[in-house]
Design a protein around this motif. Sequence first.
Motif, mmCIF file in Angstrom:
data_model
loop_
_atom_site.group_PDB
_atom_site.id
_atom_site.type_symbol
_atom_site.label_atom_id
_atom_site.label_comp_id
_atom_site.label_asym_id
_atom_site.label_seq_id
_atom_site.Cartn_x
_atom_site.Cartn_y
_atom_site.Cartn_z
ATOM 1 N N SER A 52 -11.483 -10.670 22.158
ATOM 2 C CA SER A 52 -10.321 -9.385 22.679
ATOM 3 C C SER A 52 -10.850 -7.914 22.194
ATOM 4 C CB SER A 52 -8.602 -10.121 22.355
ATOM 5 O OG SER A 52 -8.208 -9.278 20.824
ATOM 6 N N GLY A 53 -10.358 -6.822 22.434
ATOM 7 C CA GLY A 53 -10.871 -5.534 21.711
ATOM 8 C C GLY A 53 -10.202 -6.173 20.016
ATOM 9 N N GLU A 54 -8.719 -6.113 19.832
ATOM 10 C CA GLU A 54 -8.664 -6.303 18.409
ATOM 11 C C GLU A 54 -9.804 -7.229 17.956
ATOM 12 O OE1 GLU A 54 -5.513 -5.430 22.086
ATOM 13 O OE2 GLU A 54 -7.378 -7.521 21.377
ATOM 14 N N ILE A 59 -15.491 -10.043 17.935
ATOM 15 C CA ILE A 59 -16.378 -9.540 17.833
ATOM 16 C C ILE A 59 -17.460 -9.431 17.593
ATOM 17 C CG2 ILE A 59 -16.983 -6.712 18.052
ATOM 18 C CD1 ILE A 59 -13.912 -6.501 18.377
ATOM 19 N N ASN A 88 -8.103 -7.208 27.162
ATOM 20 C CA ASN A 88 -7.915 -5.763 26.350
ATOM 21 C C ASN A 88 -9.750 -5.002 25.305
ATOM 22 O OD1 ASN A 88 -5.091 -6.954 26.362
ATOM 23 N ND2 ASN A 88 -4.667 -6.870 24.094
ATOM 24 N N MET A 89 -10.607 -5.531 26.385
ATOM 25 C CA MET A 89 -12.039 -5.459 26.136
ATOM 26 C C MET A 89 -12.807 -4.055 26.714
ATOM 27 S SD MET A 89 -14.016 -9.080 27.666
ATOM 28 C CE MET A 89 -13.365 -8.444 28.718
ATOM 29 N N VAL A 91 -12.191 -1.311 25.241
ATOM 30 C CA VAL A 91 -12.369 -0.503 23.724
ATOM 31 C C VAL A 91 -14.109 -1.022 23.995
ATOM 32 C CG1 VAL A 91 -11.708 -2.597 22.279
ATOM 33 C CG2 VAL A 91 -11.828 0.214 21.609
ATOM 34 N N LEU A 92 -13.842 -2.180 24.174
ATOM 35 C CA LEU A 92 -15.677 -2.715 23.904
ATOM 36 C C LEU A 92 -16.428 -2.261 24.593
ATOM 37 C CD1 LEU A 92 -14.881 -7.141 22.929
ATOM 38 C CD2 LEU A 92 -15.148 -5.062 21.451
#
Length: 231
Positions: A52-54, A59, A88-89, A91-92
């Motif tokens: 997830s982006g968090e 990551i 929630n990706m 941001v990546l």
Amino acid sequence: MYLNIKSDSVFVADSHYNERKGQFLIFLKKLKSEEIKTSQLFLMGDMFDFISGESRYFIKRNQELIDIINELSKRVEIIYLEGNHDYNMKVLFPDVLVVKRENQPLCAKYKDKSVQISHGDIFTPWHYDLYCKIIRNHPLLVFLNMIDFGYFISKKIYYTLIEKDICYKMKNFEEFAQRRLKKYSSDIVIEGHFHQGKIFQKKERLYVNIPSLCCENRYFRLNDKFIGEDL
């Protein structure tokens, strides 16, 4: 506005990438070297065993793949349909069209045919929808990362998922495909999630389930019809 599907598009799903399932990295490297060529790539969800982006831990574990996808996105149109293991990706992947679960199915066109595309975990009971909202909640995920000392939560998730056996074949795929077609309104329905790698046609309508990359070492290419290609 509809997305136009190109005649050389490639669809890949459910690679569940981890240290034991390395097919997705091999696939991406072949795209990077142009051993596999396409101008349009559909990543159909669950490409990572979890991300997830968090999540700092996941990551970091997957940074090489993230970097290759971002490099590829400069010359290949990439559409990433978030799954139940990757969300929630945006941001990546700033230059990738990331389609969240709540915005699926994605409506598209291929020649004169209408197409709807999703990871596959939609049209589900209310309690699963509630679960999906909870596990994607940004403040909750930020908080969990704050208390993930020594990555003890993330490592528990990682080593639990790595032991799962996700490869199976349905005995009643045709019945299943007919039920899925009823959920959609388009001429062609494309899903991942179910790991079947099969196609079903009923009159003028087509249901396509993209194979799991880690189970079959195979992806689909659209060249007037869907053709399986080995990794």
